[in-house]
Scaffold this active site. Structure first.
Site, short mmCIF file in Angstrom:
data_model
loop_
_atom_site.label_atom_id
_atom_site.label_comp_id
_atom_site.label_asym_id
_atom_site.label_seq_id
_atom_site.Cartn_x
_atom_site.Cartn_y
_atom_site.Cartn_z
CB SER A 100 2.94 3.19 -3.80
OG SER A 100 3.31 3.77 -2.64
CG ASP A 122 -0.61 -0.59 2.58
OD1 ASP A 122 0.31 -0.12 3.01
OD2 ASP A 122 -1.02 -0.47 1.25
CG HIS A 177 2.57 -0.29 0.22
ND1 HIS A 177 1.55 0.32 0.35
CD2 HIS A 177 3.52 0.35 -0.46
CE1 HIS A 177 1.92 1.58 -0.24
NE2 HIS A 177 2.77 1.64 -1.09
C1 MLT Z 1 3.29 8.87 -0.83
O1 MLT Z 1 4.04 9.30 -0.36
O2 MLT Z 1 2.66 8.78 -1.88
C2 MLT Z 1 2.61 7.40 -0.07
O3 MLT Z 1 3.10 7.63 1.19
C3 MLT Z 1 3.30 6.36 -0.59
C4 MLT Z 1 4.69 5.94 -0.70
O4 MLT Z 1 5.18 6.67 -1.64
O5 MLT Z 1 5.26 5.45 0.37
#
Ligand code: MLT
Length: 219
Positions: A117, A167, A198
């Protein structure tokens, strides 16, 4: 704590490679573990051991706090990144890894980033802005972090993207755009679409391990 380790600048864990696994290809690698929003340097340790048995692990904690939750760079809202901060943090992380390779004595040619992520997003940003510090990357649920002014030459890089078909945070088109960008830069890419959201599944962790064993060079 050793002064040189303190001067590396990130709170982190380093776990040396396990000499009991000398026959494993991955025991010659170092894994850079990059956690998701709200994680820390402990989060992905077991994932690293699972995907790369015997490998050394380097696991920093993101320095940006969002409502008290650690991240690797600032965002303005979900999926909307603060590009100046992202560039700054990407360089800061690349400098940390390069310094850490001298302090701990590991080979950047065998550095594998495993990011989830937000951690996958800074790893993708590293590939696009500072490609020299990474050789392999496993990106779980990444999106396009930024479009670089000049496309780097990623000819020698091996990258696996593991994405969730459902996701709610990363639209499939965003994943495809990242894949195309990395391919255009010449990277050897693979993609694994999971029938999930996710969150990670055990199946894709196994696939990531198989992929790493198939691409990493024996010593
Ligand atoms: C991010 O902010 O890098 C992406 O939206 C993934 C997350 O951290 O939720």
């Amino acid at each position: 704590m050793d002064k040189k380790i303190r001067q590396l600048g990130f709170i982190h864990r380093f776990i040396p490679s396990d000499r009991k696994e000398p026959k494993s290809r991955t025991s010659f690698a170092t894994i850079l573990l990059l956690h998701g929003t709200g994680g820390n340097e402990e989060d992905l340790i077991s994932l690293g051991h699972e995907i790369a048995p015997g490998a050394a692990l380097l696991s920093p904690r993101g320095k940006v706090l969002e409502n008290g939750l650690p991240r690797f760079f600032r965002r303005l809202s979900e999926g909307v990144f603060d590009i100046e901060d992202l560039k700054f943090r990407t360089n800061e992380l690349a400098d940390f890894v390069e310094e850490a390779s001298k302090v701990y004595g590991f080979d950047l040619q065998r550095l594998v980033a495993i990011g989830y992520s937000n951690g996958a997003n800074i790893a993708a940003s590293g590939l696009l802005l500072r490609p020299d510090f990474l050789s392999y990357a496993i990106l779980f649920r990444p999106m396009v972090p930024l479009i670089p002014e000049v496309l780097p030459n990623l000819g020698a890089k091996h990258i696996l993207i593991s994405a969730g078909l459902h996701d709610p945070i990363v639209p499939s088109q965003d994943t495809k755009n990242l894949l195309n960008l990395l391919k255009k830069a010449g990277a050897e890419t693979s993609i694994n679409w999971q029938n999930s959201g996710h969150e990670l599944s055990l199946e894709e962790i196994k696939k990531a391990k198989d992929w790493l064993f198939s691409v990493i060079l024996p010593k």
